[in-house]
Scaffold this motif. Structure first.
Motif, PDB file in Angstrom:
ATOM      1  N   GLY A 106      25.198 -55.947 -20.557  1.00  0.00           N
ATOM      2  CA  GLY A 106      26.340 -55.525 -20.544  1.00  0.00           C
ATOM      3  C   GLY A 106      26.586 -54.186 -21.157  1.00  0.00           C
ATOM      4  N   CYS A 107      27.398 -53.466 -20.681  1.00  0.00           N
ATOM      5  CA  CYS A 107      27.643 -51.950 -20.744  1.00  0.00           C
ATOM      6  C   CYS A 107      29.051 -51.479 -20.161  1.00  0.00           C
ATOM      7  CB  CYS A 107      26.670 -51.069 -20.635  1.00  0.00           C
ATOM      8  SG  CYS A 107      27.192 -49.346 -21.366  1.00  0.00           S
ATOM      9  N   PRO A 108      30.175 -51.315 -20.938  1.00  0.00           N
ATOM     10  CA  PRO A 108      31.294 -50.734 -20.400  1.00  0.00           C
ATOM     11  C   PRO A 108      31.262 -49.459 -19.869  1.00  0.00           C
ATOM     12  CG  PRO A 108      31.638 -50.668 -22.758  1.00  0.00           C
ATOM     13  CD  PRO A 108      30.151 -51.384 -22.397  1.00  0.00           C
ATOM     14  N   MET A 109      30.169 -48.639 -20.035  1.00  0.00           N
ATOM     15  CA  MET A 109      29.943 -47.314 -19.391  1.00  0.00           C
ATOM     16  C   MET A 109      29.331 -47.414 -18.341  1.00  0.00           C
ATOM     17  SD  MET A 109      30.738 -44.879 -22.282  1.00  0.00           S
ATOM     18  CE  MET A 109      29.629 -44.557 -23.771  1.00  0.00           C
ATOM     19  N   ARG A 110      28.911 -46.087 -17.505  1.00  0.00           N
ATOM     20  CA  ARG A 110      28.226 -45.941 -16.479  1.00  0.00           C
ATOM     21  C   ARG A 110      27.738 -44.550 -16.450  1.00  0.00           C
ATOM     22  NH1 ARG A 110      28.109 -50.505 -16.648  1.00  0.00           N
ATOM     23  NH2 ARG A 110      28.624 -52.086 -15.258  1.00  0.00           N
ATOM     24  N   CYS A 111      26.750 -44.165 -17.524  1.00  0.00           N
ATOM     25  CA  CYS A 111      26.085 -42.906 -17.457  1.00  0.00           C
ATOM     26  C   CYS A 111      25.509 -42.641 -16.302  1.00  0.00           C
ATOM     27  CB  CYS A 111      25.439 -42.857 -18.772  1.00  0.00           C
ATOM     28  SG  CYS A 111      26.026 -43.015 -20.398  1.00  0.00           S
ATOM     29  N   VAL A 112      25.729 -41.688 -15.511  1.00  0.00           N
ATOM     30  CA  VAL A 112      24.901 -41.253 -14.216  1.00  0.00           C
ATOM     31  C   VAL A 112      23.587 -41.303 -14.452  1.00  0.00           C
ATOM     32  CG1 VAL A 112      27.009 -39.879 -13.497  1.00  0.00           C
ATOM     33  CG2 VAL A 112      25.054 -38.521 -14.533  1.00  0.00           C
ATOM     34  N   TRP A 113      22.892 -40.920 -15.626  1.00  0.00           N
ATOM     35  CA  TRP A 113      21.291 -41.050 -15.610  1.00  0.00           C
ATOM     36  C   TRP A 113      20.879 -42.134 -16.423  1.00  0.00           C
ATOM     37  CZ3 TRP A 113      21.853 -41.554 -20.446  1.00  0.00           C
ATOM     38  CH2 TRP A 113      22.744 -40.746 -21.317  1.00  0.00           C
ATOM     39  N   CYS A 114      21.731 -43.158 -16.469  1.00  0.00           N
ATOM     40  CA  CYS A 114      21.397 -44.520 -16.971  1.00  0.00           C
ATOM     41  C   CYS A 114      19.965 -44.953 -16.673  1.00  0.00           C
ATOM     42  CB  CYS A 114      22.355 -45.484 -17.023  1.00  0.00           C
ATOM     43  SG  CYS A 114      22.070 -47.294 -17.987  1.00  0.00           S
ATOM     44  N   ASP A 115      19.022 -45.389 -17.627  1.00  0.00           N
ATOM     45  CA  ASP A 115      17.899 -45.974 -17.415  1.00  0.00           C
ATOM     46  C   ASP A 115      17.728 -47.246 -17.907  1.00  0.00           C
ATOM     47  OD1 ASP A 115      17.809 -45.955 -20.140  1.00  0.00           O
ATOM     48  OD2 ASP A 115      16.063 -44.515 -20.432  1.00  0.00           O
ATOM     49  N   SER A 116      18.920 -47.984 -17.964  1.00  0.00           N
ATOM     50  CA  SER A 116      18.997 -49.449 -18.197  1.00  0.00           C
ATOM     51  C   SER A 116      20.141 -50.192 -17.370  1.00  0.00           C
ATOM     52  CB  SER A 116      19.514 -49.783 -19.835  1.00  0.00           C
ATOM     53  OG  SER A 116      18.676 -48.892 -20.520  1.00  0.00           O
ATOM     54  N   GLU A 117      20.091 -49.937 -16.299  1.00  0.00           N
ATOM     55  CA  GLU A 117      21.114 -50.284 -15.285  1.00  0.00           C
ATOM     56  C   GLU A 117      20.965 -52.009 -15.305  1.00  0.00           C
ATOM     57  OE1 GLU A 117      20.667 -47.549 -12.132  1.00  0.00           O
ATOM     58  OE2 GLU A 117      22.619 -46.706 -12.299  1.00  0.00           O
ATOM     59  N   THR A 152      20.551 -53.856 -17.396  1.00  0.00           N
ATOM     60  CA  THR A 152      21.255 -54.733 -18.285  1.00  0.00           C
ATOM     61  C   THR A 152      22.705 -55.039 -17.914  1.00  0.00           C
ATOM     62  OG1 THR A 152      22.020 -52.819 -19.641  1.00  0.00           O
ATOM     63  CG2 THR A 152      19.618 -53.523 -20.077  1.00  0.00           C
ATOM     64  N   PHE A 153      23.103 -54.398 -17.057  1.00  0.00           N
ATOM     65  CA  PHE A 153      24.439 -54.462 -16.774  1.00  0.00           C
ATOM     66  C   PHE A 153      25.001 -55.867 -16.328  1.00  0.00           C
ATOM     67  CE2 PHE A 153      24.938 -49.638 -15.227  1.00  0.00           C
ATOM     68  CZ  PHE A 153      24.834 -49.289 -16.453  1.00  0.00           C
ATOM     69  N   SER A 154      24.102 -56.778 -15.727  1.00  0.00           N
ATOM     70  CA  SER A 154      24.508 -57.840 -15.382  1.00  0.00           C
ATOM     71  C   SER A 154      23.292 -59.071 -15.564  1.00  0.00           C
ATOM     72  CB  SER A 154      24.909 -57.934 -13.961  1.00  0.00           C
ATOM     73  OG  SER A 154      23.770 -57.594 -13.037  1.00  0.00           O
ATOM     74  N   GLY A 182      21.048 -52.237 -25.879  1.00  0.00           N
ATOM     75  CA  GLY A 182      21.550 -52.709 -24.792  1.00  0.00           C
ATOM     76  C   GLY A 182      21.089 -52.008 -23.556  1.00  0.00           C
ATOM     77  N   GLY A 183      21.940 -51.665 -22.483  1.00  0.00           N
ATOM     78  CA  GLY A 183      23.522 -51.916 -22.668  1.00  0.00           C
ATOM     79  C   GLY A 183      23.997 -51.212 -23.784  1.00  0.00           C
ATOM     80  N   GLU A 184      25.413 -51.880 -23.965  1.00  0.00           N
ATOM     81  CA  GLU A 184      25.832 -51.522 -25.253  1.00  0.00           C
ATOM     82  C   GLU A 184      25.984 -52.662 -26.287  1.00  0.00           C
ATOM     83  OE1 GLU A 184      27.466 -48.936 -26.985  1.00  0.00           O
ATOM     84  OE2 GLU A 184      27.233 -50.510 -28.098  1.00  0.00           O
ATOM     85  N   THR A 187      23.671 -47.619 -30.292  1.00  0.00           N
ATOM     86  CA  THR A 187      25.078 -47.652 -29.558  1.00  0.00           C
ATOM     87  C   THR A 187      25.367 -46.489 -28.813  1.00  0.00           C
ATOM     88  OG1 THR A 187      27.456 -48.004 -29.965  1.00  0.00           O
ATOM     89  CG2 THR A 187      26.169 -47.275 -31.692  1.00  0.00           C
ATOM     90  N   GLY A 188      25.984 -46.774 -27.704  1.00  0.00           N
ATOM     91  CA  GLY A 188      26.465 -45.655 -26.830  1.00  0.00           C
ATOM     92  C   GLY A 188      27.411 -44.925 -27.319  1.00  0.00           C
ATOM     93  N   GLY A 189      28.269 -45.326 -28.399  1.00  0.00           N
ATOM     94  CA  GLY A 189      29.403 -44.371 -28.788  1.00  0.00           C
ATOM     95  C   GLY A 189      30.735 -44.690 -28.304  1.00  0.00           C
ATOM     96  N   ILE A 247      26.125 -39.798 -28.807  1.00  0.00           N
ATOM     97  CA  ILE A 247      27.330 -38.861 -28.174  1.00  0.00           C
ATOM     98  C   ILE A 247      27.161 -38.498 -26.968  1.00  0.00           C
ATOM     99  CG2 ILE A 247      28.819 -36.824 -28.868  1.00  0.00           C
ATOM    100  CD1 ILE A 247      28.173 -37.242 -31.701  1.00  0.00           C
ATOM    101  N   LYS A 248      27.961 -38.784 -25.935  1.00  0.00           N
ATOM    102  CA  LYS A 248      27.792 -38.656 -24.614  1.00  0.00           C
ATOM    103  C   LYS A 248      28.127 -37.164 -24.350  1.00  0.00           C
ATOM    104  CE  LYS A 248      26.373 -42.730 -23.769  1.00  0.00           C
ATOM    105  NZ  LYS A 248      24.930 -42.852 -23.896  1.00  0.00           N
ATOM    106  N   CYS A 249      27.190 -36.420 -23.352  1.00  0.00           N
ATOM    107  CA  CYS A 249      27.622 -34.884 -23.157  1.00  0.00           C
ATOM    108  C   CYS A 249      28.120 -35.117 -21.642  1.00  0.00           C
ATOM    109  CB  CYS A 249      26.231 -34.472 -22.997  1.00  0.00           C
ATOM    110  SG  CYS A 249      25.604 -34.148 -24.711  1.00  0.00           S
TER     111      CYS A 249
HETATM  112  S1  SF4 Z   1      23.361 -48.501 -21.386  1.00  0.00           S
HETATM  113 FE1  SF4 Z   1      23.583 -46.626 -22.296  1.00  0.00          FE
HETATM  114  S2  SF4 Z   1      23.050 -45.024 -20.896  1.00  0.00           S
HETATM  115 FE2  SF4 Z   1      23.612 -46.939 -19.909  1.00  0.00          FE
HETATM  116  S3  SF4 Z   1      25.515 -46.701 -19.029  1.00  0.00           S
HETATM  117 FE3  SF4 Z   1      25.452 -47.950 -21.071  1.00  0.00          FE
HETATM  118  S4  SF4 Z   1      25.901 -46.332 -22.583  1.00  0.00           S
HETATM  119 FE4  SF4 Z   1      25.149 -45.190 -20.905  1.00  0.00          FE
END
Ligand code: SF4
Length: 214
Positions: free
Chosen positions: A29-40, A42-44, A70-72, A97-99, A116-118
């Motif tokens: 799980g992760c509440p963020m959705r970074c466009v280049w995420c390499d761990s998608e 883990t979202f579910s 994670g994820g987060e 941690t994703g910050g 720290i997300k850019c």
């Molecule tokens: S797992 Fe990390 S890189 Fe992927 S969406 Fe979450 S914070 Fe962003």
């Protein structure tokens, strides 16, 4: 109970601990959705494990270094307890941690690697800047993932504004996989005059970018 995507042993691929044997506990799980995420992945999904079951699996791998990621990882409240238990057992614990989630209440024995997300991530507005106040100069690391020149200029401005060179063991500059020319990034870092460290994700060079659990 914690929802877990995978627990595995490998070498640490990033940070000043790169190359060290490490057990990874990757929470789901992760509440963020970074466009280049390499761990998608883990979202579910994932599987629910008790703290004891996770600790048993970590013990079986026999690594002194453990990373909770994670994820987060901090999005699950029980992760704070897991980290405390791992510290109690004498492990050297890294928390990646994703910050977005506050690190307040995190066991002080654990070492934080704070993203720290850019801007190119699409999640820059969700940085929790209070996390910077909790960094320890002798333990924690800060990471910027750079996708383009605007990200690099943003990272530089944040490093300078918050004096990050003196607030962390290392300020890590990491390329977004496949999005930024590595030689260009190396040039920016080398000519910056900043005490930062460019890093590559070792595991992706060893096992390939798509392989999970390595
Ligand atoms: S797992 Fe990390 S890189 Fe992927 S969406 Fe979450 S914070 Fe962003």
């Amino acid at each position: 109970m914690l929802r877990v995507t995978e627990i595995f042993r490998s070498i640490q691929g990033e940070s000043t601990h790169a190359g060290r044997p490490c057990t990874f506990v990757r929470l789901t799980g992760c509440p963020m959705r970074c466009v280049w995420c390499d761990s998608e992945y883990t979202f579910s999904g994932g599987e629910h494990f008790s703290l004891e079951s996770i600790l048993d699996q970590v013990r079986a791998f026999g690594c002194k270094l453990v990373e909770v990621t994670g994820g987060e990882p901090l999005a699950q409240q029980k992760a704070f307890t897991l980290i405390e238990r791992l510290c109690d057992e004498g492990y050297e614990v890294l928390v990646e941690t994703g910050g977005y989630v506050s690190t307040e209440g995190l066991d002080r024995r654990a070492k934080v690697i704070l993203d720290i997300k850019c801007p190119a991530s699409g999640e820059e507005p969700r940085n929790d800047w209070s996390n910077i106040e909790r960094l320890r100069a002798d333990k924690d690391e800060v990471k910027f993932v750079i996708a383009d020149e605007n990200d690099w200029l943003y990272a530089k401005s944040v490093i300078e504004k918050y004096d990050l060179e003196n607030r962390a063991v290392a300020v890590l500059i990491s390329p977004a996989w496949g999005l930024v020319d590595l030689q260009q990034l190396a040039d920016w870092v080398a000519s910056s005059g900043l005490q930062v460290r460019m890093q590559l994700q070792l595991h992706k060079y060893i096992w390939g970018p798509e392989v999970k659990g390595v």
